[in-house]
Motif scaffolding. Structure first.
Motif, PDB file in Angstrom:
ATOM      1  N   UNK A  28     110.999  67.646 142.240  1.00 20.50           N
ATOM      2  CA  UNK A  28     110.637  66.208 142.364  1.00 20.50           C
ATOM      3  C   UNK A  28     111.662  65.222 143.033  1.00 20.50           C
ATOM      4  N   UNK A  29     111.370  64.506 143.910  1.00 22.60           N
ATOM      5  CA  UNK A  29     112.399  63.725 144.385  1.00 22.60           C
ATOM      6  C   UNK A  29     111.658  62.028 144.328  1.00 22.60           C
ATOM      7  N   UNK A  30     112.849  61.247 144.659  1.00 22.80           N
ATOM      8  CA  UNK A  30     112.655  59.716 144.639  1.00 22.80           C
ATOM      9  C   UNK A  30     112.570  59.426 146.146  1.00 22.80           C
ATOM     10  N   UNK A  31     111.824  58.102 146.326  1.00 25.50           N
ATOM     11  CA  UNK A  31     112.064  57.552 147.796  1.00 25.50           C
ATOM     12  C   UNK A  31     113.211  57.479 148.120  1.00 25.50           C
ATOM     13  N   UNK A  32     114.392  57.363 147.413  1.00 34.07           N
ATOM     14  CA  UNK A  32     115.739  57.008 147.949  1.00 34.07           C
ATOM     15  C   UNK A  32     116.240  58.379 148.441  1.00 34.07           C
ATOM     16  N   UNK A  33     115.820  59.407 147.879  1.00 35.41           N
ATOM     17  CA  UNK A  33     116.423  60.726 148.473  1.00 35.41           C
ATOM     18  C   UNK A  33     115.615  60.955 149.643  1.00 35.41           C
ATOM     19  N   UNK A  34     114.174  60.633 149.645  1.00 30.38           N
ATOM     20  CA  UNK A  34     113.819  61.006 151.117  1.00 30.38           C
ATOM     21  C   UNK A  34     114.303  60.117 152.396  1.00 30.38           C
ATOM     22  N   UNK A  35     114.645  58.867 151.580  1.00 31.25           N
ATOM     23  CA  UNK A  35     114.827  57.780 153.029  1.00 31.25           C
ATOM     24  C   UNK A  35     116.255  58.288 153.756  1.00 31.25           C
ATOM     25  N   UNK A  36     116.995  59.044 152.717  1.00 29.74           N
ATOM     26  CA  UNK A  36     118.231  59.647 153.568  1.00 29.74           C
ATOM     27  C   UNK A  36     117.947  60.859 154.626  1.00 29.74           C
ATOM     28  N   UNK A  54     103.396  64.232 148.501  1.00 26.78           N
ATOM     29  CA  UNK A  54     104.158  65.515 148.897  1.00 26.78           C
ATOM     30  C   UNK A  54     105.232  65.355 149.823  1.00 26.78           C
ATOM     31  N   UNK A  55     106.284  65.912 149.587  1.00 24.65           N
ATOM     32  CA  UNK A  55     107.334  66.048 150.467  1.00 24.65           C
ATOM     33  C   UNK A  55     107.639  67.125 151.444  1.00 24.65           C
ATOM     34  N   UNK A  56     107.733  66.818 152.691  1.00 22.76           N
ATOM     35  CA  UNK A  56     107.853  67.955 153.743  1.00 22.76           C
ATOM     36  C   UNK A  56     109.138  67.888 154.325  1.00 22.76           C
ATOM     37  N   UNK A  57     109.700  69.174 154.660  1.00 22.34           N
ATOM     38  CA  UNK A  57     110.922  69.248 155.400  1.00 22.34           C
ATOM     39  C   UNK A  57     110.185  69.684 156.693  1.00 22.34           C
ATOM     40  N   UNK A  58     110.317  68.706 157.852  1.00 19.55           N
ATOM     41  CA  UNK A  58     109.735  69.300 159.057  1.00 19.55           C
ATOM     42  C   UNK A  58     110.987  69.208 160.074  1.00 19.55           C
ATOM     43  N   UNK A  59     112.075  69.619 159.590  1.00 19.51           N
ATOM     44  CA  UNK A  59     113.226  69.822 160.617  1.00 19.51           C
ATOM     45  C   UNK A  59     113.085  70.894 161.461  1.00 19.51           C
ATOM     46  N   UNK A  60     112.615  71.844 161.107  1.00 24.06           N
ATOM     47  CA  UNK A  60     112.121  73.135 162.016  1.00 24.06           C
ATOM     48  C   UNK A  60     110.830  73.080 162.942  1.00 24.06           C
ATOM     49  N   UNK A  61     110.091  71.959 162.597  1.00 25.79           N
ATOM     50  CA  UNK A  61     108.944  72.025 162.851  1.00 25.79           C
ATOM     51  C   UNK A  61     108.550  71.030 163.963  1.00 25.79           C
ATOM     52  N   UNK A  62     109.179  69.859 163.821  1.00 23.75           N
ATOM     53  CA  UNK A  62     109.089  68.629 164.622  1.00 23.75           C
ATOM     54  C   UNK A  62     108.774  68.817 166.162  1.00 23.75           C
ATOM     55  N   UNK A  66     102.252  69.440 167.962  1.00 23.10           N
ATOM     56  CA  UNK A  66     101.379  69.207 169.054  1.00 23.10           C
ATOM     57  C   UNK A  66     101.135  67.852 169.588  1.00 23.10           C
ATOM     58  N   UNK A  67     101.314  66.841 168.823  1.00 23.74           N
ATOM     59  CA  UNK A  67     101.263  65.449 169.282  1.00 23.74           C
ATOM     60  C   UNK A  67     102.546  65.106 169.640  1.00 23.74           C
ATOM     61  N   UNK A  68     103.616  66.035 169.920  1.00 24.00           N
ATOM     62  CA  UNK A  68     104.824  65.516 170.387  1.00 24.00           C
ATOM     63  C   UNK A  68     105.870  65.453 169.462  1.00 24.00           C
ATOM     64  N   UNK A  69     107.162  65.752 169.603  1.00 21.79           N
ATOM     65  CA  UNK A  69     108.480  65.715 168.615  1.00 21.79           C
ATOM     66  C   UNK A  69     108.633  64.170 168.030  1.00 21.79           C
ATOM     67  N   UNK A  70     108.616  63.309 168.828  1.00 17.60           N
ATOM     68  CA  UNK A  70     108.999  62.081 168.569  1.00 17.60           C
ATOM     69  C   UNK A  70     108.282  61.385 167.498  1.00 17.60           C
ATOM     70  N   UNK A  71     106.992  61.702 167.343  1.00 20.80           N
ATOM     71  CA  UNK A  71     106.223  61.090 166.485  1.00 20.80           C
ATOM     72  C   UNK A  71     106.520  61.452 165.157  1.00 20.80           C
ATOM     73  N   UNK A  72     106.852  62.699 164.988  1.00 21.07           N
ATOM     74  CA  UNK A  72     107.246  63.024 163.475  1.00 21.07           C
ATOM     75  C   UNK A  72     108.584  62.430 163.187  1.00 21.07           C
ATOM     76  N   UNK A  73     109.541  62.417 164.229  1.00 23.84           N
ATOM     77  CA  UNK A  73     110.840  62.025 164.095  1.00 23.84           C
ATOM     78  C   UNK A  73     110.783  60.461 163.750  1.00 23.84           C
ATOM     79  N   UNK A  74     109.850  59.752 164.317  1.00 27.93           N
ATOM     80  CA  UNK A  74     109.565  58.511 164.001  1.00 27.93           C
ATOM     81  C   UNK A  74     109.420  58.184 162.572  1.00 27.93           C
ATOM     82  N   UNK A  75     108.914  58.970 161.841  1.00 27.44           N
ATOM     83  CA  UNK A  75     108.623  58.813 160.123  1.00 27.44           C
ATOM     84  C   UNK A  75     109.377  59.579 159.491  1.00 27.44           C
ATOM     85  N   UNK A  76     110.407  60.214 159.986  1.00 28.27           N
ATOM     86  CA  UNK A  76     111.421  60.725 159.147  1.00 28.27           C
ATOM     87  C   UNK A  76     111.893  59.976 158.230  1.00 28.27           C
TER      88      UNK A  76
END
Length: 456
Positions: A28-36, A54-62, A66-76
């Motif tokens: 389990x995670x908190x929003x504060x942990x995700x925000x970091x 659900x919390x996803x680690x997209x570090x190796x996927x973004x 297919x929609x572009x790397x930056x779209x995911x990074x913008x929501x990191x």
């Protein structure tokens, strides 16, 4: 019980699940942990995001997204639930890619979205989204889009017939330019529909037809357009995230806040206090070579050889159609005048909904507030719908990007009710007023820059 804290050194494998004797305990995670986990806050170098708690680690996927790397990074580091829902038709297929990235979920005591967001707006919009789906407003009318494409083909044919039958003297030359420009601009709106997966019910068919028509009929690369446009929709009018703002501050100073910051920093790339006067030529004039360069550079860089072949085919086809009728020099004038007019048409229509609106850094507000602060509508009429490719319904388009354009008017009253309930401004204006507001906004931001520059 407080959720377990994870150190930055914990491996992704360890984060996902702790299993003992076949029973697994979910992390389990908190929003504060995700925000970091934005990838920009040392020592937390991961890119995390939340979808449906659900919390996803997209570090190796973004980078492979297919929609572009930056779209995911913008929501990191943020809640990406509404963006994810808005952009994807086939949730089941996409979830197959997400499953290996799952590392846990939000703790039970955590709200459904970040604490800084208005939870009531978030919940009400998600209910509206469910209502829209039940009403069938995300289902396309194939006959409508067939008629759209048919009228584009007819315009293109009539443009060529005008030159073939009447020759390339002054009057038929300009009539041909007008028809060819109109066909190309209407094709811009149609490829926009395909790119947003709103022409066919199946994502695969949208992508395939988009690639073919964008290259063979428009002379541009579908993946290039997707890469830029999805970023715009993900974070509209957010500086450093929306690529439509990339001309700030090199050519234009956009938004009073950003312009004042530019002035206080004593930066002057252009005389921004006159930008409302040079926008007419500079805006379309700079986009034209940028488009022409990008449509070849991007597929070569990404090794999209099919798209490159289709673009070359388009240029060969147009040359073979017109050069034998009017000669090379006359064709060059015909083609580039048409491209300039098309770019001007595109620039004014695409910017009338955004430049006059709030332009700022990403504040990570809720999906509805972000889209409404960055977009406005233009009055509905048969001409306005046709002239703008239904982008006069920019608010509805941004809230529901995969919705077929022929359904915007149906959902508009529901969106207005949502905005009224939560006190969010729903702006709608006449077409000419929207065009004028581009210049008024540029003048205001230019003056903000000038005042800060002179008095800093």
């Amino acid at each position: 019980m407080a959720p377990p804290q994870l150190s930055s050194e914990t491996s992704v494998k360890q984060k996902r699940e702790v299993c003992d004797g076949g029973s697994c305990t979910r992390r389990f995670f908190t929003w504060e942990e995700v925000a970091l986990r934005t990838g920009r806050i040392p020592p937390y170098e991961e890119h995390w995001l939340v979808i449906d708690r659900k919390v996803y680690d997209v570090s190796g996927f973004y980078k492979r997204h297919p929609g572009g790397a930056r779209v995911m990074r913008h929501y990191a580091g943020q809640d990406a639930t509404d963006a994810f829902t808005a952009f994807h038709l086939d949730k089941g297929k996409v979830n197959k890619y997400l499953k290996p990235l799952l590392i846990g979920e939000l703790a039970p005591d955590q709200p459904n979205s970040e604490p800084n967001k208005n939870q009531l707006i978030v919940e009400d919009f998600r209910k509206l989204r469910s209502t829209v789906e039940k009403m069938g407003l995300l289902k396309p009318d194939n006959f409508f889009f067939f008629l759209v494409f048919l009228h584009i083909v007819l315009l293109d044919i009539v443009a060529w017939l005008t030159i073939w039958y009447f020759g390339s003297s002054l009057v038929p030359f300009f009539i041909g330019v007008a028809l060819f420009t109109t066909a190309q601009c209407q094709m811009s709106w149609f490829q926009h529909d395909l790119g947003h997966l709103s022409v066919f019910s199946n994502s695969k068919w949208n992508h395939r037809v988009h690639t073919i028509l964008m290259g063979a009929v428009k002379g541009m690369a579908a993946t290039w357009w997707n890469n830029l446009h999805f970023q715009h929709h993900a974070k509209p009018n957010c500086f450093r995230k929306d690529p439509d703002l990339n001309m700030h501050p090199i050519v234009f100073a956009l938004g009073k806040k950003l312009s004042a910051e530019l002035g206080m920093a004593k930066k002057k790339f252009m005389p921004y206090n006159y930008q409302h006067k040079y926008f007419f030529i500079t805006g379309p004039g700079l986009l034209l070579p940028f488009f022409q360069f990008s449509v070849f550079y991007f597929p070569i860089k990404r090794k999209e050889w099919l798209e490159l072949a289709l673009i070359v085919t388009y240029n060969i086809r147009v040359c073979l159609m017109y050069i034998p009728l009017m000669g090379f020099k006359c064709f060059m004038a015909y083609y580039w005048l048409s491209r300039f007019l098309e770019t001007s048409w595109f620039t004014w229509v695409s910017q009338m909904n955004h430049i006059p609106m709030q332009i700022d850094y990403d504040k990570n507000v809720d999906w509805v507030s972000m889209q409404l602060h960055a977009t406005c509508n233009v009055d509905q009429s048969f001409f306005n719908d046709w002239f703008t490719g239904h982008l006069n319904f920019q608010i509805e388009h941004h809230l529901f990007p995969t919705m077929p354009r022929h359904n915007y008017w149906k959902v508009a009253p529901l969106v207005k009710s949502l905005c009224a309930k939560h006190g969010i401004a729903y702006q709608c204006k006449p077409l000419l007023t929207a065009f004028g507001d581009i210049l008024h906004s540029l003048k205001d931001s230019g003056e903000a820059w000038y005042d800060a520059y002179m008095h800093a």
